[in-house]
Design an enzyme around this catalytic site. Structure first.
Site, short mmCIF file in Angstrom:
data_model
loop_
_atom_site.label_atom_id
_atom_site.label_comp_id
_atom_site.label_asym_id
_atom_site.label_seq_id
_atom_site.Cartn_x
_atom_site.Cartn_y
_atom_site.Cartn_z
N HIS A 95 2.07 4.60 2.69
CA HIS A 95 3.00 4.04 3.71
C HIS A 95 2.26 3.80 5.20
O HIS A 95 2.51 3.43 6.12
CB HIS A 95 4.28 4.86 4.12
CG HIS A 95 5.16 4.92 3.11
ND1 HIS A 95 6.02 3.43 2.30
CD2 HIS A 95 5.97 5.85 2.27
CE1 HIS A 95 6.63 3.78 1.63
NE2 HIS A 95 6.75 5.06 1.39
N HIS B 234 9.11 3.31 -3.39
CA HIS B 234 9.14 2.93 -2.08
C HIS B 234 8.16 1.86 -2.00
O HIS B 234 6.92 2.00 -2.49
CB HIS B 234 9.13 3.82 -1.13
CG HIS B 234 10.05 4.95 -1.31
ND1 HIS B 234 9.83 6.28 -1.40
CD2 HIS B 234 11.36 4.92 -0.86
CE1 HIS B 234 11.04 6.87 -1.72
NE2 HIS B 234 12.00 6.20 -1.32
N ASP C 2 9.00 9.09 -7.47
CA ASP C 2 10.28 9.12 -7.00
C ASP C 2 11.25 7.88 -7.71
O ASP C 2 12.52 7.83 -7.12
CB ASP C 2 10.35 9.07 -5.34
CG ASP C 2 9.14 8.09 -4.99
OD1 ASP C 2 8.76 7.40 -5.94
OD2 ASP C 2 8.83 8.12 -3.69
#
Length: 366
Positions: free
Chosen positions: A141, A180, A266
């Site tokens: 990220h 994500h 995740d």
């Protein structure tokens, strides 16, 4: 040839600050024992499980040097690195969103990036058949000048830029199966035709405003960014369908010299930050798929770098399954949740919806 495994106890010492889940403590928000979901235990317990089962004996275990200043500034501006180092040398703080760090946080983040770099170099220089870096803090990220989503430095981008600068590869593909969107890695390479970035992620999970299928790359790099937003509940079969229909064909079109996986766990069915219902077997079979692609396209040169995954109970079994597959070891850690998670997988009606979703993505990405 061996599977290399890179880790360092110091990476587990990165502190998460005064948070309760994703909220700063204060007002009506009370402290939680675990603080941020990104805490050492998932990674430490994964390493513990690998040691306890004996799988570690089938790996070549190493630490590594931190990434150097020249490595870091190929990706991150000098001003950002200087501010990060100064705050780290003082008492720590927070430079972005949900990325607090304590005294010495800069050095730990540089070590995390160094593990990723060393793993990639071991593969590219022929010392290992493939490699896994248990990096922490994670990286995908982190934008060049703005950390977010638990990520302080972009570990994979730092490793890639070092390898390109050293002339060890000319074309590198990133497969990001963290749940994500890999927005930082995307931003860093959006104009770079020599790097393919593929991100499978739960749609509108994190960040809320990135990861759309229409973001394909800029100029000469058009087509080298592939976003695969997936619906909540997609499950084991859906992930494998997305790999087979979307990810593997993109790798074959690009024909990289090496493949790096941003390996987040995740997407698991019991993760607190997602709803996608993957299992340890899902991660095993996705690993098998990219290994087969690497064998066909780039002499098996494959590196996995740890990203997210926030279930202390389940991440160790997902990671063990991946390392079993990478190494070809016969040592197993049977998934204690396999039966329950199989029952909870989506049924035929939702599977049909997922198949339509993936075919729509295939047309959009054609």
């Amino acid at each position: 040839m061996v599977t290399a495994f890179f880790s360092d106890e110091r990476c587990f010492w990165h502190g998460g600050g005064n948070y309760a889940f994703l909220l700063p403590v204060g007002g009506l928000v009370q402290p939680l024992a675990g603080g941020l979901p990104e805490n050492p235990e998932t990674k430490r317990r994964m390493k513990n499980l690998v040691e306890v089962t004996g799988l570690m004996r089938d790996l070549a275990a190493h630490s590594a040097d931190p990434a150097g200043w020249d490595d870091l500034r190929r990706v991150h501006p000098e001003a950002y690195l200087t501010a990060f180092k100064a705050m780290s040398d003082a008492k720590g703080g927070e430079l972005g969103l949900c990325v607090p760090f304590g005294h010495g946080g800069f050095e730990i983040a540089a070590l995390s990036a160094g593990l990723a770099k060393a793993a990639l170099f071991d593969v590219l220089e022929g010392r290992a058949r493939n490699a896994y870096a248990l990096s922490r803090p994670p990286g995908h990220h982190c934008l060049p000048d703005w950390p977010n989503g638990f990520c302080l430095l972009n570990n994979i981008a730092i490793a890639i830029e070092a390898a390109l600068a050293a002339g060890l590869a000319g074309r590198i593909a990133v497969v990001d199966w963290d749940v994500h969107h890999g927005n930082g890695t995307e931003a860093i390479f959006l104009d770079r035709p020599e790097v393919l970035t593929i991100s499978l992620h739960q749609e509108h999970d994190y960040p809320l405003d990135t990861g759309g299928v229409g973001v394909r790359g800029n100029g000469a790099a058009y087509g080298t960014n592939v976003n695969i937003p997936l619906p909540p509940g997609i499950g084991h079969k859906g992930y494998l369908r997305a790999m087979d229909r979307l990810v593997i064909p993109a790798l074959y079109r690009f024909r990289p010299d090496a493949i790096i996986v941003a390996c987040g766990f995740d997407a698991s069915a019991v993760d607190p930050l997602s709803r996608t219902m993957a299992t340890a077997e899902t991660f095993r079979l996705m690993t098998r798929a990219v290994m087969q692609a690497a064998d066909a396209l780039c002499g098996g040169r494959l590196t996995l770098v740890h990203e997210g995954g926030y279930s202390e109970v389940y991440v160790p079994f997902c990671g063990h399954a991946v390392l079993e597959e990478l190494s070809g070891s016969r040592i197993t850690a049977p998934d204690p949740m396999a039966g329950a998670l199989a029952i909870r997988q989506p049924g035929a009606r939702f599977d049909a919806f997922v198949e339509t979703w993936i075919e729509d993505l295939a047309r959009a990405l054609a």
